[in-house]
Write a protein that holds these residues in place. Structure first.
Motif, PDB file in Angstrom:
ATOM      1  N   LEU A   1      -3.874   1.867  -4.808  1.00 40.02           N
ATOM      2  CA  LEU A   1      -4.092   0.458  -4.729  1.00 40.02           C
ATOM      3  C   LEU A   1      -5.533   0.082  -4.544  1.00 40.02           C
ATOM      4  N   TYR A   2      -5.994  -0.519  -5.306  1.00 42.64           N
ATOM      5  CA  TYR A   2      -7.614  -0.768  -5.317  1.00 42.64           C
ATOM      6  C   TYR A   2      -7.752  -2.435  -5.202  1.00 42.64           C
TER       7      TYR A   2
ATOM      8  N   GLU B   1       1.333 -12.913  -3.792  1.00 44.51           N
ATOM      9  CA  GLU B   1       2.385 -12.108  -4.493  1.00 44.51           C
ATOM     10  C   GLU B   1       1.939 -12.123  -6.013  1.00 44.51           C
ATOM     11  N   ASN B   2       1.227 -13.095  -6.665  1.00 47.87           N
ATOM     12  CA  ASN B   2       0.944 -13.060  -8.063  1.00 47.87           C
ATOM     13  C   ASN B   2      -0.132 -11.985  -8.508  1.00 47.87           C
ATOM     14  N   VAL B   3      -1.075 -11.781  -7.244  1.00 51.81           N
ATOM     15  CA  VAL B   3      -1.949 -10.569  -7.448  1.00 51.81           C
ATOM     16  C   VAL B   3      -0.975  -9.222  -7.657  1.00 51.81           C
ATOM     17  N   PHE B   4      -0.225  -9.188  -6.746  1.00 52.87           N
ATOM     18  CA  PHE B   4       0.719  -7.655  -6.936  1.00 52.87           C
ATOM     19  C   PHE B   4       1.487  -8.108  -8.115  1.00 52.87           C
ATOM     20  N   LYS B   5       2.189  -9.270  -8.421  1.00 51.29           N
ATOM     21  CA  LYS B   5       3.054  -8.935  -9.594  1.00 51.29           C
ATOM     22  C   LYS B   5       2.440  -8.757 -10.983  1.00 51.29           C
ATOM     23  N   HIS B   6       1.381  -9.541 -11.190  1.00 45.55           N
ATOM     24  CA  HIS B   6       0.592  -9.479 -12.496  1.00 45.55           C
ATOM     25  C   HIS B   6      -0.874  -8.861 -12.466  1.00 45.55           C
ATOM     26  N   GLY B   7      -1.176  -8.495 -11.438  1.00 44.06           N
ATOM     27  CA  GLY B   7      -2.694  -7.754 -11.582  1.00 44.06           C
ATOM     28  C   GLY B   7      -2.519  -6.415 -11.729  1.00 44.06           C
ATOM     29  N   LYS B   8      -3.727  -5.949 -12.407  1.00 42.37           N
ATOM     30  CA  LYS B   8      -3.876  -4.571 -12.472  1.00 42.37           C
ATOM     31  C   LYS B   8      -4.770  -4.090 -11.277  1.00 42.37           C
ATOM     32  N   LEU B   9      -3.997  -2.997 -10.465  1.00 41.16           N
ATOM     33  CA  LEU B   9      -4.426  -2.654  -9.214  1.00 41.16           C
ATOM     34  C   LEU B   9      -4.573  -1.440  -9.083  1.00 41.16           C
ATOM     35  N   ASN B  10      -4.612  -0.449 -10.018  1.00 38.09           N
ATOM     36  CA  ASN B  10      -4.452   0.999 -10.043  1.00 38.09           C
ATOM     37  C   ASN B  10      -5.754   1.373 -10.790  1.00 38.09           C
ATOM     38  N   ASP B  11      -6.612   0.611 -10.917  1.00 36.86           N
ATOM     39  CA  ASP B  11      -8.000   1.015 -11.756  1.00 36.86           C
ATOM     40  C   ASP B  11      -9.324   0.646 -10.636  1.00 36.86           C
ATOM     41  N   PRO B  12      -9.972   1.580 -10.297  1.00 36.43           N
ATOM     42  CA  PRO B  12     -10.997   1.440  -9.268  1.00 36.43           C
ATOM     43  C   PRO B  12     -12.131   0.634  -9.632  1.00 36.43           C
TER      44      PRO B  12
ATOM     45  N   LYS C   1       1.072  -1.015   0.095  1.00 36.57           N
ATOM     46  CA  LYS C   1      -0.011  -0.031  -0.104  1.00 36.57           C
ATOM     47  C   LYS C   1       0.868   1.274  -0.058  1.00 36.57           C
ATOM     48  N   LYS C   2       2.010   1.356   0.733  1.00 41.12           N
ATOM     49  CA  LYS C   2       2.953   2.260   0.767  1.00 41.12           C
ATOM     50  C   LYS C   2       3.362   2.569  -0.772  1.00 41.12           C
ATOM     51  N   ARG C   3       3.925   1.395  -1.430  1.00 37.06           N
ATOM     52  CA  ARG C   3       4.206   1.380  -2.704  1.00 37.06           C
ATOM     53  C   ARG C   3       3.285   2.266  -3.862  1.00 37.06           C
ATOM     54  N   PHE C   4       2.178   1.635  -3.625  1.00 38.95           N
ATOM     55  CA  PHE C   4       0.992   2.405  -4.581  1.00 38.95           C
ATOM     56  C   PHE C   4       0.526   3.732  -4.083  1.00 38.95           C
ATOM     57  N   GLU C   5       0.788   3.936  -3.020  1.00 41.52           N
ATOM     58  CA  GLU C   5       0.358   5.188  -2.289  1.00 41.52           C
ATOM     59  C   GLU C   5      -1.338   5.163  -2.347  1.00 41.52           C
ATOM     60  N   ASP C   6      -1.894   5.810  -3.015  1.00 42.60           N
ATOM     61  CA  ASP C   6      -3.431   6.056  -2.898  1.00 42.60           C
ATOM     62  C   ASP C   6      -3.965   5.413  -4.192  1.00 42.60           C
TER      63      ASP C   6
END
Length: 346
Positions: A238-239, A263-274, A231-236
């Motif tokens: 991370l969805y 780990e796979n979610v963070f490594k390959h997932g698209k996490l910056n789209d609400p 969460k710190k890495r993505f700041e605000d």
């Protein structure tokens, strides 16, 4: 565990059995070559061996796998009369119907073909098919277990080697982090807290992940620390919907099993789209743990890159839980889902 056996092994085994049977029959009954090579003798003896082969395969791939594989010995013993009854039926079909239609000759006399006597007599003759299938199954199961055990030992040695390479004076690292924490606690509480989380996370990786089993509460705390730092890495931006259901104070699980999915979610997932929020759910219920993940795939990512990790995890799960786990993954329409269900150990 279902032994992976090439089918030609069974064929070679019964070719050898057939030759041995013919040689034994010639020696015991002192039959001449003219009789031995007669079509009638060949048909009856071949049909007998073929009947044994059919029941051997049935017992090997069905009853042994259903019952011996799951250590249900009583149920397997109860299945033996079923196999012998099938042998009697198969032999009767081959010899008293098919061959009789061709030659007009029965193998058994008329009185001997009565149902009760025929079944009783063939219960004895069908025993070799049961004995052979059990011995073959146990032999190959032992070979498969030994092979998996050796592969796991090799993988553990590789993992230990990689960990040793990464452990450059861990005490120095922890002392340094503690020093940072002491200096930051008076200046920046939030950053000091993050350093402490990082220290706990690294300590867990170095001291706990090389063990076969992990305490569930510690494993989940490790995942919480991991997500906290992400969460710190993505700041605000991370969805991620991360949730835990159930009581995880007690219980043990396979070490590092859960972090693979996170780990796979963070490594390959698209996490910056609400609008494409990822999900990680851990549920503890009825002495079982379930973890399921859902995420959209980043464009250009290929989950085949995680195949080795997934295969290694599958082998570890098979070795630890045998047939008592469920592991699934699906990739469709740029959406990736995983699911794992394992029993908790007390």
């Amino acid at each position: 565990m279902k032994p992976k056996i090439p089918f030609y092994y069974h064929i070679l085994l019964f070719l050898g059995l057939s030759i041995t049977f013919y040689l034994w029959d010639i020696a015991v009954n002192n039959k001449g070559l003219k009789f031995v090579f007669s079509s009638l003798y060949f048909m009856f003896n071949t049909s007998f061996v073929l009947s044994i082969f059919v029941v051997y395969l049935l017992n090997f791939y069905i009853f042994c796998y259903w019952f011996l594989n799951k250590k249900k010995i009583v149920l397997y013993v109860l299945s033996i009369p079923v196999s012998l009854l099938i042998f009697a039926g198969v032999r009767y079909f081959f010899q008293e119907i098919v061959i009789f239609e061709i030659t007009g000759i029965h193998n058994y006399a008329e009185k001997s073909r009565e149902v009760a006597y025929y079944i009783q007599d063939n219960f004895f003759f069908g025993l070799p098919s049961i004995a052979l299938s059990v011995m073959s199954y146990l032999f190959w199961q032992f070979q498969e277990s030994y092979k998996q055990n050796q592969e796991l030992l090799l993988e553990n040695k590789k993992a230990e080697f990689q960990m040793l390479k990464a452990q450059v004076s861990p005490h120095f690292l922890f002392n340094t982090l503690n020093s940072f924490y002491s200096q930051l606690i008076l200046k920046d509480d939030e950053m000091a807290s993050d350093v402490l989380v990082l220290s706990d996370l690294l300590r867990y990786v170095i001291t706990e992940t090389d063990k076969d089993e992990a305490i569930l509460s510690k494993e989940i705390q490790f995942i919480q620390n991991y997500i906290h730092l992400q969460k710190k890495r993505f700041e605000d931006q991370l969805y991620l919907d991360f949730s835990i259901e159930g009581n995880y104070d007690d219980g043990k699980i396979l070490s590092s099993a859960l972090i693979h999915f996170v780990e796979n979610v963070f490594k390959h997932g698209k996490l910056n789209d609400p609008e494409k929020m990822a999900k990680i759910l851990i549920r503890i219920k009825d002495d079982f743990l379930e973890i399921s993940t859902f995420n959209h795939v980043v464009e250009g990512e290929h989950y085949s890159s995680t195949g080795i990790g997934f295969d290694n995890l599958t082998k570890r799960l098979q070795y630890t839980y045998k047939e008592k786990f469920v592991l699934e993954k699906t990739a469709e329409n740029n959406i990736f889902k995983t699911y794992l269900k394992i029993p908790l150990k007390k």
